[in-house]
Design an enzyme around this catalytic site. Sequence first.
Site, mmCIF file in Angstrom:
data_model
loop_
_atom_site.group_PDB
_atom_site.id
_atom_site.type_symbol
_atom_site.label_atom_id
_atom_site.label_comp_id
_atom_site.label_asym_id
_atom_site.label_seq_id
_atom_site.Cartn_x
_atom_site.Cartn_y
_atom_site.Cartn_z
ATOM 1 N N HIS A 52 -8.636 -5.110 -12.214
ATOM 2 C CA HIS A 52 -8.179 -6.039 -11.180
ATOM 3 C C HIS A 52 -8.983 -5.864 -9.886
ATOM 4 O O HIS A 52 -9.324 -4.735 -9.512
ATOM 5 C CB HIS A 52 -6.697 -5.789 -10.869
ATOM 6 C CG HIS A 52 -5.791 -6.169 -12.005
ATOM 7 N ND1 HIS A 52 -5.535 -7.470 -12.356
ATOM 8 C CD2 HIS A 52 -5.066 -5.403 -12.865
ATOM 9 C CE1 HIS A 52 -4.712 -7.493 -13.380
ATOM 10 N NE2 HIS A 52 -4.410 -6.260 -13.728
ATOM 11 N N LYS A 256 1.974 -9.994 -13.131
ATOM 12 C CA LYS A 256 0.851 -10.663 -12.451
ATOM 13 C C LYS A 256 0.605 -12.055 -13.005
ATOM 14 O O LYS A 256 -0.377 -12.697 -12.685
ATOM 15 C CB LYS A 256 -0.417 -9.807 -12.602
ATOM 16 C CG LYS A 256 -0.324 -8.511 -11.839
ATOM 17 C CD LYS A 256 -1.663 -7.822 -11.810
ATOM 18 C CE LYS A 256 -1.640 -6.630 -10.871
ATOM 19 N NZ LYS A 256 -0.741 -5.551 -11.341
ATOM 20 N N ILE A 345 2.920 5.279 -14.405
ATOM 21 C CA ILE A 345 1.689 4.563 -14.046
ATOM 22 C C ILE A 345 1.679 3.207 -14.766
ATOM 23 O O ILE A 345 1.050 3.027 -15.807
ATOM 24 C CB ILE A 345 0.424 5.406 -14.348
ATOM 25 C CG1 ILE A 345 0.541 6.808 -13.715
ATOM 26 C CG2 ILE A 345 -0.822 4.685 -13.829
ATOM 27 C CD1 ILE A 345 0.676 6.828 -12.190
ATOM 28 N N CYS A 456 -11.692 -4.939 -45.565
ATOM 29 C CA CYS A 456 -12.511 -3.744 -45.302
ATOM 30 C C CYS A 456 -11.704 -2.448 -45.205
ATOM 31 O O CYS A 456 -12.277 -1.376 -45.261
ATOM 32 C CB CYS A 456 -13.364 -3.928 -44.047
ATOM 33 S SG CYS A 456 -12.407 -4.132 -42.543
HETATM 34 C C1 LIG Z 1 1.502 -5.403 -21.268
HETATM 35 C C2 LIG Z 1 0.648 -4.569 -20.339
HETATM 36 C C3 LIG Z 1 -0.420 -5.124 -19.678
HETATM 37 C C4 LIG Z 1 -1.196 -4.368 -18.789
HETATM 38 N N1 LIG Z 1 -2.318 -4.906 -18.259
HETATM 39 C C5 LIG Z 1 -3.086 -4.162 -17.408
HETATM 40 C C6 LIG Z 1 -4.307 -4.677 -16.888
HETATM 41 O O1 LIG Z 1 -4.759 -5.751 -17.263
HETATM 42 N N2 LIG Z 1 -4.965 -3.938 -15.969
HETATM 43 C C7 LIG Z 1 -4.506 -2.733 -15.537
HETATM 44 O O2 LIG Z 1 -5.115 -2.141 -14.645
HETATM 45 N N3 LIG Z 1 -3.392 -2.177 -16.078
HETATM 46 C C8 LIG Z 1 -2.690 -2.857 -17.007
HETATM 47 N N4 LIG Z 1 -1.579 -2.316 -17.591
HETATM 48 C C9 LIG Z 1 -1.187 -0.966 -17.217
HETATM 49 C C10 LIG Z 1 -1.989 0.102 -17.956
HETATM 50 O O3 LIG Z 1 -2.131 -0.221 -19.315
HETATM 51 C C11 LIG Z 1 -1.252 1.426 -17.797
HETATM 52 O O4 LIG Z 1 -1.010 1.639 -16.440
HETATM 53 C C12 LIG Z 1 -2.065 2.601 -18.346
HETATM 54 O O5 LIG Z 1 -2.535 2.330 -19.644
HETATM 55 C C13 LIG Z 1 -1.197 3.834 -18.360
HETATM 56 O O6 LIG Z 1 -1.961 4.879 -18.888
HETATM 57 P P1 LIG Z 1 -1.340 6.317 -19.142
HETATM 58 O O7 LIG Z 1 -2.463 7.193 -19.492
HETATM 59 O O8 LIG Z 1 -0.469 6.677 -17.986
HETATM 60 O O9 LIG Z 1 -0.335 6.109 -20.351
HETATM 61 P P2 LIG Z 1 -0.612 6.161 -21.935
HETATM 62 O O10 LIG Z 1 -1.807 5.416 -22.308
HETATM 63 O O11 LIG Z 1 0.665 5.766 -22.590
HETATM 64 O O12 LIG Z 1 -0.907 7.689 -22.209
HETATM 65 C C14 LIG Z 1 0.094 8.651 -22.255
HETATM 66 C C15 LIG Z 1 -0.105 9.493 -23.480
HETATM 67 O O13 LIG Z 1 0.841 10.558 -23.463
HETATM 68 C C16 LIG Z 1 1.199 10.840 -24.784
HETATM 69 N N5 LIG Z 1 2.475 11.574 -24.764
HETATM 70 C C17 LIG Z 1 3.683 11.103 -24.375
HETATM 71 N N6 LIG Z 1 4.612 12.066 -24.491
HETATM 72 C C18 LIG Z 1 3.983 13.160 -24.976
HETATM 73 C C19 LIG Z 1 4.412 14.468 -25.337
HETATM 74 N N7 LIG Z 1 5.690 14.855 -25.238
HETATM 75 N N8 LIG Z 1 3.490 15.355 -25.801
HETATM 76 C C20 LIG Z 1 2.178 14.987 -25.929
HETATM 77 N N9 LIG Z 1 1.735 13.747 -25.620
HETATM 78 C C21 LIG Z 1 2.610 12.852 -25.142
HETATM 79 C C22 LIG Z 1 1.281 9.464 -25.425
HETATM 80 O O14 LIG Z 1 1.174 9.521 -26.824
HETATM 81 C C23 LIG Z 1 0.136 8.727 -24.765
HETATM 82 O O15 LIG Z 1 -1.045 8.736 -25.551
HETATM 83 C C24 LIG Z 1 -0.828 -3.030 -18.523
HETATM 84 C C25 LIG Z 1 0.230 -2.455 -19.231
HETATM 85 C C26 LIG Z 1 0.927 -3.200 -20.165
HETATM 86 C C27 LIG Z 1 1.974 -2.558 -21.004
#
Ligand SMILES: Cc1cc2nc3c(=O)[nH]c(=O)nc-3n(C[C@H](O)[C@H](O)[C@H](O)COP(=O)(O)OP(=O)(O)OC[C@H]3O[C@@H](n4cnc5c(N)ncnc54)[C@H](O)[C@@H]3O)c2cc1C
Length: 499
Positions: A52, A256, A345, A456
Amino acid sequence: MKRYKVVIIGAGIVGISIARVLSMYENFDISIVEMEPDVGWGVSKANTSIIHPCHEEDPEKYPLRARLCREGNSIWMNWVKELDIPARWPGELMVFYSSEDEQEAKKYISFAIKNDVPGVRIIYRDELTSYEPNINPEAEGALYAPTAGTISPFEAVIAIAENAIENGVKIFVETRVINIRIRNHSVIGIDTNRGSIDANIVINAAGLYADYISHMAGVAHEFYIKPRRGEYIVFDEDVDVKPIKILHTTPTPITKGVYAITTVHGNLMIGPTAEDLSIDARESKATTEDGFSYLIREGGRLLKRIPPTLKIIRRFASLRPEPPYGNWLIDAYMEPWGFVNVAGIRSPGLTAAPAIAKYVLKLIAERYDINLVEKSSWIRYRKGIKSIRSIDIEKLDELIRRNSGYGKIVCYCKTVSEAEILEAIDRIIKIGAKPTVDGIKFRTTAGFGKCQGLFCRWRIALLLSKRLGIPLYSVTIKKSQYGLGDIKILLRNKMVSKT
Ligand SMILES: Cc1cc2nc3c(=O)[nH]c(=O)nc-3n(C[C@H](O)[C@H](O)[C@H](O)COP(=O)(O)OP(=O)(O)OC[C@H]3O[C@@H](n4cnc5c(N)ncnc54)[C@H](O)[C@@H]3O)c2cc1C
């Protein structure tokens, strides 16, 4: 110099970005624990994939979000080059259809100025149509933001993971954190389903489950994450309506707006919906008919025409980790010393992730009085898997002469060769993740095309079986194994024996 053992919980875009940034310093010995078999399988895998510009973040209401989003946008422009991550920077159009809508769009110009987002301006019909020939002719104009981009979110996590590993980070997959160990008011490690790991600093980047982890450390009891579902539809690459720019409707209080974009892999994607679910529905990723109708309707408002539904190759849903009042919780605690939350986040978390990582580094260095020492030998660059789809025919010929695997096509929809699949398997093993059919899909796009892996998947499974020296029925597709039943069907159809 004291070296701190750091454990990061969660290999999503946030955790992995933190690992990369921390790996630039001699001070840390970094491990990431991830409960899934591979990196990037949480929220980071399935989202709108937009970097963004950040003119939609209210700097008064969400100052940290606005600042880190804006910084993240700039950092990504470097990171995609350093790490060879598929990306495009076409700019974004917030489309309006009435003067009421236009007023709503204009609101974001003041956010753009306060957030220092360059080039944001209103354009009207003629200019809009010249920028975007696929726009609905009923659109009156749009708010144009030139610095919007789109990346491959899962390939971004994979690329950063590979680079972090090169820089000494260790990754432990299929490792679920079940307890934070604390002694004398300081964290001393974590307990997992596979045993314990010692740590001086534990960073909670657990996405949808970050509130559980925080509560394990006895921190922020009032903090809960609510899942907010977003559904998408993806069309085949060969449709004739593929927007050049990133198009979206005006934002609502909880989203958004709905986007119509051409992904970096060439597909038209429309989404997301926004639906609040109950607090315990954190795996509810089913798509719905209501969501589908809504997306077709909203997509139709954005585009001159919606391609026939027969051209839809995939529908999926993902869950936003929605924190209380939309506020990210990023803090490094003194009680217990060494526990760091990077929790809740929600969007724009993908955009902000690299900036969040730098913010976390600064936070822990200041709070825990760490005198940072840069590594002299830090590796900045990483190259992706060479794809035969994107190289010209003379180079391909030369490549096939050197390695005949490039001439054996495994996925016809996306033109992915055996050599690419084998390289993906080796790279998965190198980062310490578990080789799966899905992991190969995310690294090579094999299975992302028209047939969605129908033709595949078993060929990939066969390559995995050979490379890993395991029977075909033990090959893991996503989380579970292929299974004897499916193999019997393949044998009955004599598909396996033909190879
Ligand atoms: C529908 C949607 C659309 C979005 N569009 C955008 C966009 O266009 N642009 C943008 O900037 N953001 C966007 N976002 C937001 C963005 O995707 C998230 O903010 C970001 O991916 C969060 O990343 P993270 O690493 O915090 O979470 P995650 O990717 O969920 O990573 C957390 C990890 O922790 C692991 N975990 C959880 N609990 C445990 C445990 N007890 N032990 C070990 N591992 C664990 C999980 O398996 C996971 O892999 C969007 C989100 C959604 C859902």
